[in-house]
Design an enzyme around this catalytic site. Sequence first.
Site, PDB file in Angstrom:
ATOM      1  N   ALA A  36      -7.389  -1.419   0.614  1.00  0.00           N
ATOM      2  CA  ALA A  36      -8.074  -1.319  -0.677  1.00  0.00           C
ATOM      3  C   ALA A  36      -8.710  -2.649  -1.068  1.00  0.00           C
ATOM      4  O   ALA A  36      -9.542  -2.714  -1.961  1.00  0.00           O
ATOM      5  CB  ALA A  36      -7.090  -0.861  -1.749  1.00  0.00           C
TER       6      ALA A  36
ATOM      7  N   HIS B  19      -4.567  -2.067  -5.766  1.00  0.00           N
ATOM      8  CA  HIS B  19      -3.795  -0.929  -6.283  1.00  0.00           C
ATOM      9  C   HIS B  19      -4.771   0.141  -6.768  1.00  0.00           C
ATOM     10  O   HIS B  19      -5.559  -0.104  -7.678  1.00  0.00           O
ATOM     11  CB  HIS B  19      -2.882  -1.374  -7.431  1.00  0.00           C
ATOM     12  CG  HIS B  19      -1.807  -2.323  -6.995  1.00  0.00           C
ATOM     13  ND1 HIS B  19      -0.853  -2.818  -7.839  1.00  0.00           N
ATOM     14  CD2 HIS B  19      -1.522  -2.859  -5.780  1.00  0.00           C
ATOM     15  CE1 HIS B  19      -0.035  -3.604  -7.171  1.00  0.00           C
ATOM     16  NE2 HIS B  19      -0.424  -3.661  -5.918  1.00  0.00           N
TER      17      HIS B  19
ATOM     18  N   ASP C 115       0.812  -1.222   0.000  1.00  0.00           N
ATOM     19  CA  ASP C 115       0.000   0.000   0.000  1.00  0.00           C
ATOM     20  C   ASP C 115       0.844   1.270   0.000  1.00  0.00           C
ATOM     21  O   ASP C 115       0.449   2.298   0.561  1.00  0.00           O
ATOM     22  CB  ASP C 115      -0.966   0.003   1.210  1.00  0.00           C
ATOM     23  CG  ASP C 115      -1.802  -1.264   1.240  1.00  0.00           C
ATOM     24  OD1 ASP C 115      -2.162  -1.751   0.158  1.00  0.00           O
ATOM     25  OD2 ASP C 115      -2.067  -1.773   2.345  1.00  0.00           O
ATOM     26  N   GLU C 116       1.985   1.203  -0.636  1.00  0.00           N
ATOM     27  CA  GLU C 116       2.884   2.367  -0.703  1.00  0.00           C
ATOM     28  C   GLU C 116       2.375   3.393  -1.713  1.00  0.00           C
ATOM     29  O   GLU C 116       2.879   4.523  -1.757  1.00  0.00           O
ATOM     30  CB  GLU C 116       4.300   1.931  -1.116  1.00  0.00           C
ATOM     31  CG  GLU C 116       5.004   0.985  -0.139  1.00  0.00           C
ATOM     32  CD  GLU C 116       4.740  -0.486  -0.447  1.00  0.00           C
ATOM     33  OE1 GLU C 116       3.843  -0.783  -1.265  1.00  0.00           O
ATOM     34  OE2 GLU C 116       5.430  -1.340   0.147  1.00  0.00           O
TER      35      GLU C 116
ATOM     36  N   ARG D 149       1.886 -29.533  -6.338  1.00  0.00           N
ATOM     37  CA  ARG D 149       1.694 -29.957  -7.728  1.00  0.00           C
ATOM     38  C   ARG D 149       0.498 -30.876  -7.987  1.00  0.00           C
ATOM     39  O   ARG D 149      -0.242 -30.657  -8.931  1.00  0.00           O
ATOM     40  CB  ARG D 149       2.963 -30.598  -8.318  1.00  0.00           C
ATOM     41  CG  ARG D 149       4.100 -29.610  -8.468  1.00  0.00           C
ATOM     42  CD  ARG D 149       5.439 -30.290  -8.428  1.00  0.00           C
ATOM     43  NE  ARG D 149       5.665 -30.859  -7.114  1.00  0.00           N
ATOM     44  CZ  ARG D 149       6.484 -31.871  -6.877  1.00  0.00           C
ATOM     45  NH1 ARG D 149       7.154 -32.450  -7.853  1.00  0.00           N
ATOM     46  NH2 ARG D 149       6.654 -32.318  -5.639  1.00  0.00           N
TER      47      ARG D 149
HETATM   48  P1  GDP Z   1      -0.785   0.184  -3.505  1.00  0.00           P
HETATM   49  O1  GDP Z   1      -1.344  -1.097  -3.025  1.00  0.00           O
HETATM   50  O2  GDP Z   1       0.682   0.309  -3.233  1.00  0.00           O
HETATM   51  O3  GDP Z   1      -1.120   0.478  -4.942  1.00  0.00           O
HETATM   52  O4  GDP Z   1      -1.485   1.345  -2.658  1.00  0.00           O
HETATM   53  P2  GDP Z   1      -3.046   1.452  -2.299  1.00  0.00           P
HETATM   54  O5  GDP Z   1      -3.796   1.856  -3.500  1.00  0.00           O
HETATM   55  O6  GDP Z   1      -3.510   0.239  -1.581  1.00  0.00           O
HETATM   56  O7  GDP Z   1      -3.014   2.597  -1.205  1.00  0.00           O
HETATM   57  C1  GDP Z   1      -2.527   3.861  -1.477  1.00  0.00           C
HETATM   58  C2  GDP Z   1      -3.651   4.875  -1.173  1.00  0.00           C
HETATM   59  O8  GDP Z   1      -3.077   6.166  -1.085  1.00  0.00           O
HETATM   60  C3  GDP Z   1      -4.678   4.957  -2.263  1.00  0.00           C
HETATM   61  O9  GDP Z   1      -5.917   5.284  -1.691  1.00  0.00           O
HETATM   62  C4  GDP Z   1      -4.189   6.084  -3.156  1.00  0.00           C
HETATM   63  O10 GDP Z   1      -5.241   6.736  -3.863  1.00  0.00           O
HETATM   64  C5  GDP Z   1      -3.596   7.000  -2.118  1.00  0.00           C
HETATM   65  N1  GDP Z   1      -2.449   7.795  -2.571  1.00  0.00           N
HETATM   66  C6  GDP Z   1      -1.460   7.455  -3.447  1.00  0.00           C
HETATM   67  N2  GDP Z   1      -0.539   8.438  -3.518  1.00  0.00           N
HETATM   68  C7  GDP Z   1      -0.953   9.408  -2.684  1.00  0.00           C
HETATM   69  C8  GDP Z   1      -0.415  10.678  -2.304  1.00  0.00           C
HETATM   70  O11 GDP Z   1       0.651  11.098  -2.714  1.00  0.00           O
HETATM   71  N3  GDP Z   1      -1.132  11.397  -1.387  1.00  0.00           N
HETATM   72  C9  GDP Z   1      -2.310  10.978  -0.864  1.00  0.00           C
HETATM   73  N4  GDP Z   1      -2.925  11.739   0.017  1.00  0.00           N
HETATM   74  N5  GDP Z   1      -2.848   9.778  -1.209  1.00  0.00           N
HETATM   75  C10 GDP Z   1      -2.165   9.021  -2.087  1.00  0.00           C
HETATM   76  P1  IMO Z   2      -0.897  -4.346  -2.112  1.00  0.00           P
HETATM   77  O1  IMO Z   2      -0.536  -4.952  -3.434  1.00  0.00           O
HETATM   78  C1  IMO Z   2      -1.014  -4.731   2.269  1.00  0.00           C
HETATM   79  C2  IMO Z   2      -0.782  -8.822   3.825  1.00  0.00           C
HETATM   80  C3  IMO Z   2      -2.033  -9.270   4.564  1.00  0.00           C
HETATM   81  C4  IMO Z   2      -1.421 -10.220   5.571  1.00  0.00           C
HETATM   82  C5  IMO Z   2      -0.303 -10.885   4.754  1.00  0.00           C
HETATM   83  C6  IMO Z   2      -0.677 -12.233   4.178  1.00  0.00           C
HETATM   84  O2  IMO Z   2      -2.182  -3.620  -2.153  1.00  0.00           O
HETATM   85  O3  IMO Z   2       0.234  -3.576  -1.538  1.00  0.00           O
HETATM   86  P2  IMO Z   2      -2.228 -12.977   2.148  1.00  0.00           P
HETATM   87  O4  IMO Z   2      -3.689 -12.780   1.909  1.00  0.00           O
HETATM   88  O5  IMO Z   2      -1.353 -12.413   1.097  1.00  0.00           O
HETATM   89  O6  IMO Z   2      -1.882 -14.400   2.471  1.00  0.00           O
HETATM   90  O7  IMO Z   2      -1.923 -12.154   3.508  1.00  0.00           O
HETATM   91  O8  IMO Z   2       0.003 -10.001   3.715  1.00  0.00           O
HETATM   92  N1  IMO Z   2      -1.008  -8.311   2.456  1.00  0.00           N
HETATM   93  C7  IMO Z   2      -1.050  -7.016   2.146  1.00  0.00           C
HETATM   94  N2  IMO Z   2      -0.957  -5.917   2.914  1.00  0.00           N
HETATM   95  N3  IMO Z   2      -1.140  -4.595   0.933  1.00  0.00           N
HETATM   96  C8  IMO Z   2      -1.199  -5.690   0.140  1.00  0.00           C
HETATM   97  O9  IMO Z   2      -1.201  -5.631  -1.200  1.00  0.00           O
HETATM   98  C9  IMO Z   2      -1.186  -6.971   0.747  1.00  0.00           C
HETATM   99  N4  IMO Z   2      -1.260  -8.235   0.279  1.00  0.00           N
HETATM  100  C10 IMO Z   2      -1.137  -9.039   1.326  1.00  0.00           C
HETATM  101  O10 IMO Z   2      -2.672  -8.176   5.187  1.00  0.00           O
HETATM  102  O11 IMO Z   2      -0.818  -9.494   6.617  1.00  0.00           O
HETATM  103 MG    MG Z   3      -2.868  -1.746  -1.754  1.00  0.00          MG
END
Ligand code: GDP
Ligand code: IMO
Ligand code: MG
Length: 425
Positions: A300, A41, A13-14, A143
């Site tokens: 998300a 994402h 979630d970066e 497998r």
């Molecule tokens: P991902 O899984 O790494 O793609 O990230 P996520 O989509 O799960 O979570 C990132 C959240 O931060 C989303 O709701 C984006 O819309 C939001 N976001 C991304 N970049 C920025 C930013 O620079 N500022 C703010 N306020 N929100 C952002």
């Molecule tokens: P994105 O792509 C944040 C975490 C789960 C749990 C661990 C194992 O949006 O960055 P799983 O269902 O994969 O076996 O769960 O990994 N996890 C995530 N946390 N963002 C994600 O994806 C994640 N995908 C898995 O919360 O701790």
């Molecule tokens: Mg995410």
Amino acid sequence: MPVTVVVGLQWGDEGKGKIVDSLARTSDVVVRFQGGANAGHTVVVGEQEVIFHLLPAGVLHEGVENVIANGLVVDPATLLGEIDALSKLGLSLSGKLFLSDRAHIVFPYHRWQDKATESRAGEAQLGTTRRGIGPAYSDKVIRHTAFRFCDLFDESSFRKRLERVVSEKNRWQEFFGDGESILAKELADEYLDYFGRLKEYICDTSSLLRDRDSSGKRILLEGAHGTLLDVDFGTYPYVTSSNCTALGALQGSGLPLKTMTESIGVLKAYSTRVGSGPFPTELEGKDGEWLRERGREYGATTGRPRRCGWFDAVAARYAIELNGIDRIALTKLDVLDQVDPIRVCTSYTSEGSEVSSFPAEARVLEKVEPGYVDVAGWTKATPDVTRFEDLPPQAQGYVRRLEDQTGAPVSLISVGRKRDQIIHR
Ligand code: GDP
Ligand code: IMO
Ligand code: MG
């Protein structure tokens, strides 16, 4: 031609979705290479928010090809749901989406197994997304009980083998789960129906990618999750079941080592984590809640509240070295607009001595004492800033401090959810 890999450097979630969408503008092919529908994402276009679980975050761009490569475990119902949702927005993926014949398939019994294993673990649960990811990757490695998309081309052998596997899974469910059972014939019908709809996309994507690379196309590999959730190098066992690093990008896409030209790491200006596991810089109580609300830190995929904390430069350095990161995309800087001072963790101490390498054991990481430096905040709004020089001096100072601490240059800075809220430096 460039093959760029984008990976998360924290616990997911970066903001990878936003960064990949932005880089996709100048790419020809965008590739997901690991994970499954546990990913979420987010891309925000105008007022519209789109969350991708399986589709690469490049699909919104015209003329970009999108690949779901061999390294994924794919839930076909989720994938078709995403394709249908885009079609409602007027976007067709015909001829633009390629699904690997070697990608593995997620079945409902994988979700049962995920749920039951987590429930039985009680306090030791990992906090998975319950999307069946661990059980699907287990079957891949075991497998006997796994299916890939190529297995669906031969209907009678698929039906026969699924019958055996379902009878095994039903027995497992009777013993460990809640007794729900599946009829093999119904499941086979359902999956053959999905296959009928997905068939047009299925091909040998590794060969397609090598071909695109040889013909000079720009390829962008989109990591899911984050380095600290990598099954080999993350905070095991509190990780996901795939290789989320740049190291996994080759294996998961089938591109040769020599093709890789650049790796970009996505770092959020602070830290978050969903699910269980060590989190040295976690902020408990009011401060953590404030950051969660301000950053809208809710999953998300599952909607769960994300745990929030300060930026952890020890973990970031580890992730940068491991991935061989060339440059950083820093996201959510705007979320810190009202925080003063801002803390950055620069060291860990364990039993009185400084920890020199990122610990392998979760129980050691659980107990480390983070050492912080305080950095001046800027208490000014940044979402409208488009040039680095126009950021408040303290915000520029924060970015430089992170560069000093992590040893990698920050070349992209995101200051809001929208597409244009990005600073190219
Ligand atoms: P991902 O899984 O790494 O793609 O990230 P996520 O989509 O799960 O979570 C990132 C959240 O931060 C989303 O709701 C984006 O819309 C939001 N976001 C991304 N970049 C920025 C930013 O620079 N500022 C703010 N306020 N929100 C952002
Ligand atoms: P994105 O792509 C944040 C975490 C789960 C749990 C661990 C194992 O949006 O960055 P799983 O269902 O994969 O076996 O769960 O990994 N996890 C995530 N946390 N963002 C994600 O994806 C994640 N995908 C898995 O919360 O701790
Ligand atoms: Mg995410």
